[in-house]
Design an enzyme around this catalytic site. Sequence first.
Site, PDB file in Angstrom:
ATOM      1  N   ASP A  47       0.910  -1.122  -0.208  1.00  0.00           N
ATOM      2  CA  ASP A  47       0.066   0.039   0.030  1.00  0.00           C
ATOM      3  C   ASP A  47       0.809   1.410  -0.026  1.00  0.00           C
ATOM      4  O   ASP A  47       2.197   1.250   0.315  1.00  0.00           O
ATOM      5  CB  ASP A  47      -1.073  -0.073   1.149  1.00  0.00           C
ATOM      6  CG  ASP A  47      -0.231  -0.112   2.731  1.00  0.00           C
ATOM      7  OD1 ASP A  47       0.800  -0.853   2.614  1.00  0.00           O
ATOM      8  OD2 ASP A  47      -0.433   0.814   3.587  1.00  0.00           O
ATOM      9  N   GLU A  73      -0.051  -0.970   5.751  1.00  0.00           N
ATOM     10  CA  GLU A  73       1.164  -0.582   6.785  1.00  0.00           C
ATOM     11  C   GLU A  73       1.032   0.844   6.805  1.00  0.00           C
ATOM     12  O   GLU A  73       1.414   1.582   8.057  1.00  0.00           O
ATOM     13  CB  GLU A  73       2.240  -0.981   6.086  1.00  0.00           C
ATOM     14  CG  GLU A  73       3.488  -0.901   7.057  1.00  0.00           C
ATOM     15  CD  GLU A  73       4.296   0.492   6.970  1.00  0.00           C
ATOM     16  OE1 GLU A  73       5.135   0.942   7.884  1.00  0.00           O
ATOM     17  OE2 GLU A  73       4.115   1.455   6.170  1.00  0.00           O
ATOM     18  N   GLU A  74       0.684   1.705   5.852  1.00  0.00           N
ATOM     19  CA  GLU A  74       0.556   3.347   6.075  1.00  0.00           C
ATOM     20  C   GLU A  74      -0.827   3.628   6.758  1.00  0.00           C
ATOM     21  O   GLU A  74      -0.847   4.829   7.032  1.00  0.00           O
ATOM     22  CB  GLU A  74       0.394   3.640   4.516  1.00  0.00           C
ATOM     23  CG  GLU A  74       1.701   3.431   3.701  1.00  0.00           C
ATOM     24  CD  GLU A  74       2.815   4.103   3.989  1.00  0.00           C
ATOM     25  OE1 GLU A  74       2.768   5.062   5.217  1.00  0.00           O
ATOM     26  OE2 GLU A  74       3.929   3.991   3.616  1.00  0.00           O
TER      27      GLU A  74
END
Length: 353
Positions: free
Chosen positions: A50, A109-110
Amino acid sequence: MIKAVEEILRNNSRSTSRIAAEATGAPVLLAHCGSDDPAAPSLMLSGHIDVVPPAGMTDPWSAEIRDGRLLGRGSTDMKGGAAAAIAAFCEASKQDLKGSLWLILSTDEETDVKGVKAALEEPGAPRPDLAIIAEPTELTIRNEHRGDAWVRVDFKGRSAHSSRPHLGVNAIEAAALFIVRARKRLPEMQKEGPGIGLQTTSIDMVSGGAAPNVVPANASVTIDFRYQGEESGRIQEERILRVVEELRKDPDFPPVEVSTTITGDWPALSSSLENPVAQQAIAAIEASLGHKVEVTPMSGWGEGGYMHAFGIPAFYFGPGEGKLAHTPQESSPVWHIEKAAEAIYRAVMAHCA
């Protein structure tokens, strides 16, 4: 995107793969090749696919290569690193590995980082001897970073007409006094201990009020804590409550109700490089690069924190310059990606061949 990666693996490797953590809404690709023996030497390659929003980039999605650099959003953080990990995994899968090799790619993850945590909690989830996470480190190694917690503080007062403010309890005034006190007291409470980097607090979100002519009944303040070692969001929350108790002795503090919510808590990473598997991987990486690799801490947070929480030794090694991540100038040297793929592959073969 995750389906496209699965198709790449299907066409270019001898491996099995599945989608994990689907219930979280943040699916994780989990692929495996090599030995099925739980006692076999094992390694994991990790990353996320992502990216953050384009944020002013003129051409974020073309993935154009210009002057030896891959351009576009995610080229640094971290599709360049993900590509290197995928390439190393595919090449290693074609060999007759005596060991076990895993590839884990997350999709959030972001944002919330729910996927990789849920995937590692599933029955039969891998527990490799070492995880190499291909975040942008400029081909250096980073084996430590602080934990990160977000705590929201909610203030509940009583609304009233602004022409008669004495009939209300102003939640924004309470939040403002809290901010002034917290800015001084929270750093004083954060005693430095074992762990990398200074502990920090940052008051990052404030909201409240309903209309310009209504005494605000509600306000909230969200604080970002970067903490050391084995601390946690719960410890930061307890510090906030101590600040509130101190404020209640101040006659200017409105009689509001105060509640706290930990909206995010991501553990620190502190992974020793003295163990034989890490030493073996570093030696292979250095042999590939042709020089000794610098080892430094990482300023931000990464999924190595969850690896640490699940007892998996981990370090970061990947292509790209971290300072360009999330910026309109994001790009990555192509040779970084190629060299990272080669170095990671050699680390895999050193342990699993």
